[in-house]
Scaffold this motif. Structure first.
Motif, mmCIF file in Angstrom:
data_model
loop_
_atom_site.group_PDB
_atom_site.id
_atom_site.type_symbol
_atom_site.label_atom_id
_atom_site.label_comp_id
_atom_site.label_asym_id
_atom_site.label_seq_id
_atom_site.Cartn_x
_atom_site.Cartn_y
_atom_site.Cartn_z
ATOM 1 N N ASN A 77 0.864 -1.188 0.000
ATOM 2 C CA ASN A 77 0.000 0.000 0.000
ATOM 3 C C ASN A 77 0.899 1.237 0.000
ATOM 4 N N GLY A 84 -4.951 7.197 1.243
ATOM 5 C CA GLY A 84 -6.159 6.665 1.891
ATOM 6 C C GLY A 84 -5.833 5.891 3.164
ATOM 7 N N GLY A 85 -6.472 6.285 4.264
ATOM 8 C CA GLY A 85 -6.187 5.631 5.545
ATOM 9 C C GLY A 85 -5.029 6.280 6.277
ATOM 10 N N ARG A 155 -15.954 0.388 0.367
ATOM 11 C CA ARG A 155 -15.035 1.404 0.881
ATOM 12 C C ARG A 155 -13.823 1.552 -0.044
ATOM 13 N N GLN A 156 -13.426 0.430 -0.677
ATOM 14 C CA GLN A 156 -12.231 0.468 -1.540
ATOM 15 C C GLN A 156 -12.434 1.301 -2.795
ATOM 16 N N LEU A 159 -11.238 4.598 -1.989
ATOM 17 C CA LEU A 159 -10.003 4.675 -1.218
ATOM 18 C C LEU A 159 -8.842 5.114 -2.107
ATOM 19 N N HIS A 160 -8.110 6.132 -1.654
ATOM 20 C CA HIS A 160 -7.002 6.671 -2.438
ATOM 21 C C HIS A 160 -5.760 5.827 -2.158
ATOM 22 N N GLN A 161 -5.745 4.644 -2.712
ATOM 23 C CA GLN A 161 -4.658 3.689 -2.527
ATOM 24 C C GLN A 161 -4.460 2.924 -3.826
ATOM 25 N N GLY A 188 -8.855 -0.491 6.230
ATOM 26 C CA GLY A 188 -9.133 0.678 5.387
ATOM 27 C C GLY A 188 -7.882 1.403 4.949
ATOM 28 N N ARG A 189 -6.759 0.671 4.852
ATOM 29 C CA ARG A 189 -5.497 1.323 4.480
ATOM 30 C C ARG A 189 -4.877 0.709 3.224
ATOM 31 N N LYS A 191 -5.943 -1.730 -0.712
ATOM 32 C CA LYS A 191 -6.940 -2.430 -1.523
ATOM 33 C C LYS A 191 -6.589 -3.905 -1.635
#
Ligand SMILES: NC(=O)C1=CN([C@@H]2O[C@H](COP(=O)(O)OP(=O)(O)OC[C@H]3O[C@@H](n4cnc5c(N)ncnc54)[C@H](OP(=O)(O)O)[C@@H]3O)[C@@H](O)[C@H]2O)C=CC1
Ligand SMILES: Nc1nc(O)c(N)c(N[C@@H]2O[C@H](COP(=O)(O)O)[C@@H](O)[C@H]2O)n1
Length: 341
Positions: A77, A84-85, A155-156, A159-161, A188-189, A191
Motif C-alpha cells: 500500500n 487513503g487511511g 469502501r475500496q 479509497l485513495h490507494q 481501510g489502508r 486495496k
C-alpha cells in the motif's frame, strides 16, 4: 487538538518532490479519470515505472529468492501522509488506528470483545469514551457478516490507494486473513490484490473465496515458455509483459503501475528488448552497502551484437541522481527505445 496518523505513516518532504516529478505518471484529471480504455489513439498500457532498492553489488536481498509475495508478506500500500487511511485525524473524536485494529480483531475474538466493552464502560464512567465509541459501535451494529464484507468492498472504491497486483503464474501465494495485504484492507489502508495466474493453474477455492470477499480476484492469462529451467529441468512458463499491461489497462482501467520487483520480475523485464519499451521510468534507490554473493541480484541477460560480441544489456538515459540521507535515488529512462503502446 492533536493529529493522529497510523504509526507506519511516511512523511515525504515536499522539497524532494520536484526532483521526482518528471519521472512520475501524468496526474489524473477529471476528464481522463472518467474515461474508460481503450480509447482511439490512446495507449493500451499503463504508464509503467520500474522501481527497486539495491546494494552496491546490485543485490535486492540477502536471502535467495523465493518470490516476493511469499518471502516478504508485503503490504503493497502507499503509506505516505495523505494517502487513503493515512489522512490523519485531528481532535479527540478520531478513532486511534490501533484501537480500530483491536476492534476489528474483537469481532472474531469474544474475549477481546468482552475486554474492550469493559474498558469502554469504565471509560464511559470517567467521561473518556470518545475514542472507544466508534469502533465498539462498529462491532455491535454490523453483526451481519455479508453487510460488513460489502462495506469493506465498497469502501475500496473511493479509497485513495493503489491496487496491488501480484504476478504468480503457479498461484503459489495463497492469501490468508492474516496476510498483511488483507489486514490492511480490513483496516481501510489498502486495496485487495489482483493476482495474475497462468490459465493452466487452479488456485485453491478458499484462496479465491477470500480474495473475492475483500474485492480482489485472480486474473488468468496465457503463458509462454521462458528460458528458465527449474532444478527438475522443467521450463518455467511466464507471461508476456505486453499481455499483463494490456489487460490491466483495457480490462481493469489501470493507468499507472509501479513494478516493485523481485529479481525474477526485474530481470525478466530488462532481459528482453521487446519489453524495455514498455518501461516509462526507472527509479532505483542505492544503499552504500555490499550484500555479498548468494542473494537476489538485478542483472539482465547478457546481450551480444550481430558478431557475437558482448554489449551492455541495457542503459539509462535522462538520468538524475538525488541523495536521500546515506542512500542515493537514481531516476532515468531506458535508452534508445520507442515507447510502445
Ligand atoms: N530491494 C527491493 O527493492 C526488493 C527486493 N525484493 C526481494 O526480492 C526477493 C524475491 O525475488 P525473486 O525470488 O527473484 O522473485 P520475484 O518476486 O521477482 O518473482 C516472483 C515470481 O514472479 C515470476 N515471474 C517473473 N517474471 C515473470 C513473468 N514475466 N511472467 C510470469 N511470472 C514471472 C516468477 O516465476 P518463476 O519462478 O516461475 O520464474 C516468480 O514466481 C525477495 O527476497 C524480496 O525481498 C523484492 C521486491 C523489491
Ligand atoms: N521498489 C522498492 N523500493 C524500495 O526502496 C524497497 N525497499 C522495496 N522493497 C520491497 O517492496 C516490498 C514492499 O513491501 P511493503 O509494502 O513495504 O510491506 C517488499 O517486498 C520489499 O522487499 N521496493
Amino acid at each position: 487538538m492533536s493529529s493522529l496518523y497510523p504509526p507506519d505513516t511516511l512523511h515525504f518532504p515536499p522539497s524532494s518532490q520536484p526532483f521526482l516529478e518528471p519521472y512520475l505518471p501524468p496526474l489524473p484529471t477529471a476528464e481522463n479519470t472518467s474515461k474508460v480504455y481503450p480509447q482511439e489513439n490512446e495507449p493500451t498500457r499503463p504508464f509503467t515505472t520500474l522501481t527497486f532498492a539495491t546494494s552496491l553489488d546490485s543485490s535486492l536481498s540477502l536471502a535467495p529468492g523465493v518470490g516476493t509475495a511469499i518471502a516478504d508478506n508485503p503490504g503493497l500500500n502507499c503509506r505516505i501522509e495523505g494517502a487513503g487511511g493515512y489522512e490523519g485525524q485531528t481532535g479527540e473524536k478520531s478513532a486511534d488506528p490501533v484501537i480500530q485494529t483491536l476492534a476489528q480483531d474483537a469481532k472474531s475474538n469474544p474475549e477481546l470483545k468482552d475486554l474492550m466493552e469493559r474498558a469502554c464502560a469504565r471509560m464511559a464512567s470517567k467521561g473518556e469514551l470518545q475514542t472507544f465509541q466508534n469502533p465498539i459501535d462498529q462491532i455491535k451494529d454490523k453483526q451481519d457478516v455479508d453487510d460488513e464484507e460489502m462495506i469493506i468492498r465498497k469502501r475500496q472504491e473511493k479509497l485513495h490507494q493503489p491496487r496491488p497486483i501480484i504476478i504468480d503464474p503457479k498461484a503459489r501465494w495463497v492469501p490468508q486473513e492474516t496476510s498483511k495485504i488483507i489486514e490492511l484492507v480490513r483496516q481501510g489502508r489498502g486495496k485487495a490484490p489482483f493476482v495474475i495466474i497462468a490459465k493452466s493453474t487452479s488456485p485453491p477455492q478458499h484462496g479465491r473465496d477470500l480474495l473475492e470477499k475483500y474485492g480482489g480476484k485472480f486474473i488468468a492469462l496465457d503463458t509462454v515458455a521462458s528460458d528458465i529451467n527449474d532444478e527438475n529441468g522443467e521450463t518455467h512458463r511466464h507471461f508476456d509483459w505486453h499481455d499483463i499491461l494490456h489487460v490491466l489497462a483495457t480490462k481493469e482501467n489501470i493507468r499507472s503501475i509501479m513494478i516493485e520487483g523481485g529479481g525474477s520480475i526485474i530481470n525478466s523485464l530488462l532481459s528482453e528488448q521487446k519489453f524495455s519499451g514498455l518501461i516509462d521510468s526507472v527509479i532505483v534507490t542505492i544503499a552504500p552497502t555490499w550484500l555479498g554473493q548468494g542473494g537476489v541480484v538485478v542483472s539482465p541477460k547478457r546481450r551480444v551484437d550481430e558478431h557475437g560480441y558482448a554489449i551492455p544489456a541495457s542503459r539509462l538515459t535522462d538520468v538524475k541522481w538525488y541523495p536521500f540521507g546515506e542512500d542515493v535515488v537514481l531516476c532515468g529512462r531506458i535508452q534508445g527505445l520507442d515507447r510502445s503502446t
